[in-house]
Scaffold this motif. Structure first.
Motif, PDB file in Angstrom:
ATOM      1  N   LYS A   1     -14.393 -24.259 -45.545  1.00 43.52           N
ATOM      2  CA  LYS A   1     -13.333 -25.255 -45.719  1.00 43.52           C
ATOM      3  C   LYS A   1     -12.455 -24.922 -46.924  1.00 43.52           C
ATOM      4  O   LYS A   1     -11.243 -25.114 -46.892  1.00 43.52           O
ATOM      5  N   ASN A   2     -13.065 -24.401 -47.994  1.00 44.72           N
ATOM      6  CA  ASN A   2     -12.315 -24.096 -49.216  1.00 44.72           C
ATOM      7  C   ASN A   2     -12.137 -22.600 -49.430  1.00 44.72           C
ATOM      8  O   ASN A   2     -11.044 -22.136 -49.698  1.00 44.72           O
TER       9      ASN A   2
ATOM     10  N   LYS B   1     -10.451 -20.170 -46.011  1.00 45.23           N
ATOM     11  CA  LYS B   1      -9.971 -21.330 -45.244  1.00 45.23           C
ATOM     12  C   LYS B   1      -9.542 -20.962 -43.822  1.00 45.23           C
ATOM     13  O   LYS B   1      -9.669 -21.777 -42.921  1.00 45.23           O
TER      14      LYS B   1
END
Length: 192
Positions: A170-171, A174
């Motif tokens: 998610k981070n 990405k």
């Protein structure tokens, strides 16, 4: 057109007509590459237990190679609907091995899709590991391709891995996380 409308339940005769047409256009004269040769890979089986002909085997690879994204080509889908998804694990495993041994080139990324849709838990595990390997070694685009192919399997285990990657990346990386999230729509569209 929604994909489920295009291929109601097509007949094998319709598929054979498409194979013959591709053959007449000399699209099936040789395997796309030596490692996709029907003499090298295990055979594929229809639901009735019979093996695909050389021409149908090459037709599947030829049509899938036309798909620019990780998805099932519409003409290939007509043939795939008649194949036994429980009997083609050996093909899936060998195809995936051949793909990675021969450089995992993007112009043959359709091998990821075919391996995933016919693959068993071993193939799913191998795909899962490749997502992580590619993501960790700055091959983000390949990780995206693999996570999307994993989703096309449609099985519970494969989708759990895809969901995990949507959170894990998610981070960091990405693009891989976004591809994982996007790939859930592929499963819905293919209706598997």
């Amino acid at each position: 057109f929604p994909s489920h409308d295009i291929s109601k339940q097509n007949s094998l005769e319709e598929v054979n007509i498409k194979v013959v047409f591709a053959q007449k256009r000399t699209k099936l004269n040789a395997p796309l590459t030596p490692w996709l040769d029907e003499k090298v890979l295990p055979p594929l089986y229809f639901k009735d237990g019979s093996k695909l002909s050389v021409e149908a085997f090459r037709f599947l690879h030829y049509r899938m190679s036309r798909a620019k994204e990780i998805r099932i080509d519409l003409e290939a889908k007509l043939l795939i609907e008649h194949l036994d998804t429980d009997k083609n694990y050996e093909y899936a495993s060998s195809l995936l091995d051949a793909y990675f041994v021969n450089g995992a080139l993007t112009n043959f990324k359709f091998c990821l899709t075919l391996a995933s849709i016919f693959g068993d838990t071993t193939v799913i595990r191998q795909l899962r590991n490749k997502v992580q390997e590619f993501a960790d070694n700055t091959r983000g685009k390949m990780a995206e391709y693999v996570v999307k192919a994993l989703a096309l399997n449609g099985g519970t285990q494969a989708l759990r891995h895809v969901e995990y990657f949507s959170r894990k990346y998610k981070n960091k990386n990405k693009n891989v996380g976004a591809a994982a999230t996007e790939s859930f729509t592929l499963v819905i569209v293919t209706g598997k």
